[in-house]
Design an enzyme around this catalytic site. Structure first.
Site, mmCIF file in Angstrom:
data_model
loop_
_atom_site.group_PDB
_atom_site.id
_atom_site.type_symbol
_atom_site.label_atom_id
_atom_site.label_comp_id
_atom_site.label_asym_id
_atom_site.label_seq_id
_atom_site.Cartn_x
_atom_site.Cartn_y
_atom_site.Cartn_z
ATOM 1 N N ASN A 1 0.796 -1.227 0.000
ATOM 2 C CA ASN A 1 0.000 0.000 0.000
ATOM 3 C C ASN A 1 0.829 1.279 0.000
ATOM 4 O OD1 ASN A 1 -2.225 -1.769 2.089
ATOM 5 N ND2 ASN A 1 -2.605 -1.210 -0.027
ATOM 6 N N HIS B 1 -5.350 23.122 -1.618
ATOM 7 C CA HIS B 1 -4.699 21.818 -1.695
ATOM 8 C C HIS B 1 -3.704 21.770 -2.838
ATOM 9 C CE1 HIS B 1 -4.519 17.345 -2.629
ATOM 10 N NE2 HIS B 1 -4.005 17.482 -1.437
ATOM 11 N N HIS B 2 -2.485 21.346 -2.537
ATOM 12 C CA HIS B 2 -1.431 21.182 -3.543
ATOM 13 C C HIS B 2 -0.862 19.776 -3.456
ATOM 14 C CE1 HIS B 2 -0.370 25.777 -3.337
ATOM 15 N NE2 HIS B 2 -1.465 25.554 -4.042
ATOM 16 N N GLU B 3 -1.282 18.886 -4.317
ATOM 17 C CA GLU B 3 -0.637 17.566 -4.393
ATOM 18 C C GLU B 3 0.487 17.701 -5.421
ATOM 19 O OE1 GLU B 3 -0.801 14.298 -2.898
ATOM 20 O OE2 GLU B 3 1.016 14.371 -4.108
ATOM 21 N N GLU C 1 2.883 13.383 3.497
ATOM 22 C CA GLU C 1 4.146 12.784 3.052
ATOM 23 C C GLU C 1 5.261 13.807 3.308
ATOM 24 O OE1 GLU C 1 1.487 13.020 0.664
ATOM 25 O OE2 GLU C 1 0.712 11.287 1.702
ATOM 26 N N GLU D 1 1.132 15.189 8.276
ATOM 27 C CA GLU D 1 0.783 13.781 8.369
ATOM 28 C C GLU D 1 2.018 13.081 8.962
ATOM 29 O OE1 GLU D 1 -1.539 10.824 5.353
ATOM 30 O OE2 GLU D 1 0.397 11.560 4.712
ATOM 31 N N GLU E 1 -6.787 7.494 6.506
ATOM 32 C CA GLU E 1 -7.061 7.076 5.128
ATOM 33 C C GLU E 1 -6.793 5.579 4.900
ATOM 34 O OE1 GLU E 1 -4.416 9.883 3.248
ATOM 35 O OE2 GLU E 1 -2.806 8.428 3.087
HETATM 36 C C1 NOJ Z 1 -2.072 11.668 0.369
HETATM 37 C C2 NOJ Z 1 -2.681 12.372 1.507
HETATM 38 O O1 NOJ Z 1 -2.250 11.812 2.719
HETATM 39 C C3 NOJ Z 1 -4.169 12.313 1.370
HETATM 40 O O2 NOJ Z 1 -4.791 12.910 2.483
HETATM 41 C C4 NOJ Z 1 -4.577 12.967 0.078
HETATM 42 O O3 NOJ Z 1 -5.961 12.818 -0.112
HETATM 43 C C5 NOJ Z 1 -3.856 12.367 -1.115
HETATM 44 N N1 NOJ Z 1 -2.454 12.302 -0.863
HETATM 45 C C6 NOJ Z 1 -4.068 13.179 -2.366
HETATM 46 O O4 NOJ Z 1 -3.317 14.350 -2.304
HETATM 47 CA CA CA Z 2 -0.620 9.996 3.145
#
Ligand code: NOJ
Ligand code: CA
Length: 690
Positions: free
Chosen positions: A196, A400-402, A471, A489, A495
């Site tokens: 995972n 939010h910034h991924e 992360e 986190e 999650e």
């Molecule tokens: C990982 C994050 O921990 C989670 O909360 C988020 O929804 C996803 N990345 C997408 O960015």
């Molecule tokens: Ca995560």
């Protein structure tokens, strides 16, 4: 100069010489319980630590391996030493308490090589009542402009085969379940290749920090670091047979070294929490105290808050981040529905994930550079309108910034992305770094990324934006210096209960986290799932606690932002939701009422804005009864206690949503008897009766 003066000078010099050459320098905690000795052994710096007169860290040596240069190991002499003491208090702008006492004794040793090239290095030790920290200083000096560190060799030589709560020394992620073994039983290698994890790199038998231990005599220890700045994160290599740990810095396959720094510089503090109770670990301020005071000044643009989100839908699979899926979550209409709900329920924030273009190329794509942009919304999401509507209702948008672990792409856009937030008056961002890092060969916890995370934090500070990183690099107390570092986190979050293939987070997870990860700093765990069995969305997954425990987590977990993550249908009309409505997120003071690592913990916190108190108690898979004294309440005041407790038949698996609510009048002479089910908990609001 007269003869007497010359004699006196000679005597002082002689004494100083004797002092410096004398075998041991020592420093103790202000209360005298922790003692530290530092000395040279065959020219190599060593230290040992005692607690209540008994050895707790045996002789451990200090040093470095360096590139193109002899190691910093032996051949040193102590040319000077200094001691000092300090006792002050400072104020947290937000957090688990307002006033922090910063009281320590300090020892500084100035070392110089006995032979050419006569390099210099200083060692700095600070000993507090709740533990200690030490670090290396490399002062400016002739002929040495830069150090390339290939290994830091700081040892922690344990006095026994302690019980240890550990996660593997992963260079890329902290999202592992905790293991409980004797020190001699640590096997991090067996934790490789978890299906995972989108990223994971465990090169050897090492653990990540904070790593917490209990000795046979009942002393609690936790090893971590403070003020991780322009340096690599530290894992601890486990030498099982010697009962010893040694610093193992996160490296880089691109450069082949661990750290490169120009002189002068100091390393992060290497820290050891020491406590006679498990709760003492949580109450400790060691990590923040070893960081520098606030450099940002007023950060009142950030308001501690609860927040809802377009988020759990995606983890349940009812909606998606990307538009092409046909079930896009981030729409203007859904955001407004959530804002309405938040506004009615004392919730200050809304997180919207999947609002910007790029998600079609998120997970599983090798080439993720240039994919995300952090200013362009999908066509069904009107960013400015959501912000406007939220402001009208008193609900702030959390951006939010991924980055999809493509930090160079993010770096290029930091200015535009943060300017956009500034122009819209958005004061918080959740960042994410899912996946193997690009460029290849760098790891999430190496020096290169430590500096990236810091750049984003500083860009946030310039634009009045607080950062909640996922992360992330681990917390090391920098929230004291940069209080826009609000939470992160850096653990296996809620999650995993939605989608992991290994059964989710077991009931013992959070009773371990409270004494390990939480010592580092605030956690964005996202408690508060009411639909525990995730029905009908995820028949094979579930949350492994009772509903009452989900409530208790709002108090147990330390964070100035607490998500209210479940779908609105789970909350609407639910009597237990009143606790989430009421619970505070910013605290005047915190008291740990009881606790045992991995078993249970009860924490009481006073709201910073009132005399109200909140209590959270959680247990692992064992049901237990607890007697809680309310003697911490102020004398002469009356409170209405609303107790949200596990029902008589509650059980994390068999009957997780069985709960009851009881209302009582209490004061500082009252005591409560709580019954916690297996995997259960209790949440109590104590509202002052005026
Ligand atoms: C990982 C994050 O921990 C989670 O909360 C988020 O929804 C996803 N990345 C997408 O960015
Ligand atoms: Ca995560």
């Amino acid at each position: 100069m007269n003869k007497k003066l010359i004699q006196t000078i000679c005597m002082v010099l002689a004494l100083a010489f004797v002092a410096c050459q004398s075998k041991n320098h020592s420093v103790t905690s202000p209360d005298g319980a922790i003692g530290m000795e530092v000395y040279l052994k065959a020219g190599q710096p060593c230290y040992k630590v005692s607690y209540n007169g008994k050895p707790i860290i045996l002789e451990s040596s200090l040093g470095f391996d360096l590139k193109d240069m002899p190691a910093f190991k032996d051949g040193w002499k102590i040319i000077n030493s200094e001691t000092s003491s300090s006792n002050s208090t400072w104020e947290m702008p937000w957090g688990e308490k307002r006033e922090v006492v910063d009281n320590y004794n300090e020892l500084k040793l100035f070392l110089k090589e006995e032979k050419a090239p006569y390099r210099k290095m200083n060692l700095n030790f600070k000993v507090y009542n709740d533990g200690l920290g030490f670090r290396y200083e490399f002062p400016e000096q002739d002929g040495l402009k830069e150090l390339i560190i290939t290994d830091e060799n700081t040892q922690f030589n344990l006095a026994g085969d302690h019980k240890v709560w550990w996660i593997p020394g992963d260079w890329d992620i902290y999202e592992h379940l905790y293991n409980t073994t004797l020190f001699s039983g640590i096997d991090a290698i067996s934790k490789r290749n978890h299906s995972n994890l989108a990223q994971s790199h465990i090169p050897e038998n090492a653990v990540n920090t904070p790593v917490t231990m209990k000795t046979k005599e009942g002393v609690y220890l936790s090893f971590h670091e403070a003020n991780l700045t322009d340096y690599a994160g530290m894992t601890l290599k486990v030498e099982k047979d010697e009962l010893m740990m040694e610093s193992e810095l996160v490296g880089s396959d691109r450069t082949g070294y661990k750290v490169k720094r120009a002189l002068p510089f100091t390393t992060p503090w290497r820290t050891i929490h020491i406590s006679s109770t498990a709760g003492g670990l949580i109450e400790s301020d060691l990590i923040v105290n070893l960081n520098e005071p606030n450099k940002l000044g007023d950060v009142s643009y950030f308001k501690p808050m609860k927040y809802v989100g377009i988020w759990w839908d995606m983890h349940l699979g009812t909606k998606a981040w990307d538009l092409a899926s046909g079930k896009h979550g981030a729409t203007t209409a859904y955001a407004k529905e959530l804002i309405d709900f938040a506004a009615k329920n004392n919730i200050g924030g809304l997180l919207v994930e999947g609002w910007n273009t790029g998600w079609e190329h998120w997970i599983g794509f090798e080439d993720r550079e240039g994919v995300f942009d952090f200013v362009t919304p999908y066509p069904d999401y009107d960013l400015a309108e959501v912000v406007r509507y939220g402001k009208e209702k008193g609900v702030e948008l959390i951006m939010h910034h991924e980055t999809s672990a493509a930090p160079r792409t993010y770096d290029q856009q930091l200015d535009t992305a943060y300017n956009l937030m500034h122009s819209l008056g958005i004061h918080a961002v959740k960042t994410g770094y899912v996946g193997k890092l690009i460029p290849k060969g760098e790891y999430h916890h190496g020096q290169w990324m430590v500096n990236h995370y810091r750049r984003a934090l500083m860009k946030g500070a310039q634009n009045q934006v607080a950062v909640n990183a996922h992360e992330p690099i681990k917390a090391t107390g920098l929230r004291r210096t940069y209080p826009n570092a609000i939470a992160r986190e850096g653990l296996r979050g809620q999650e995993f209960n939605a989608w992991s293939s290994d059964g989710g987070n077991p009931a013992e997870h959070l009773p371990i986290v409270a004494f390990t990860r939480m010592l580092a700093g605030p956690i964005d765990y996202t408690p508060g799932i009411f639909n525990i069995k995730l029905e009908p969305y995820k028949p094979d997954n579930q949350v492994n606690t009772t509903l009452a425990q989900q409530l208790a987590l709002y108090v147990v977990i330390n964070s100035p932002i607490q998500m209210v993550p479940d779908l609105l249908s789970a909350y609407k009309g639910h009597p237990a939701f009143q606790f989430i409505r009421d619970v505070a997120v910013n605290w005047e003071q915190t008291k740990v009422l009881n606790g045992e690592v991995g078993e249970y913990v009860t924490i009481a916190r006073q709201d910073r804005a009132s005399n109200n108190w909140f209590i959270g108690a959680i247990t692992n898979e064992e049901a237990r009864e607890m007697h809680i004294n309310l003697e911490f309440l102020p004398e002469g005041k009356k409170y209405q206690a609303t107790i949200y407790e596990d029902g008589d038949n509650a059980h994390w698996d068999k009957n997780p949503t069985d709960y009851k609510i009881e209302i009582l009048e209490v004061n500082d002479a009252s005591a409560l008897d709580l019954k916690l089910a297996a995997g259960g908990g209790a949440a109590i609001s104590l509202i002052e009766i005026k």
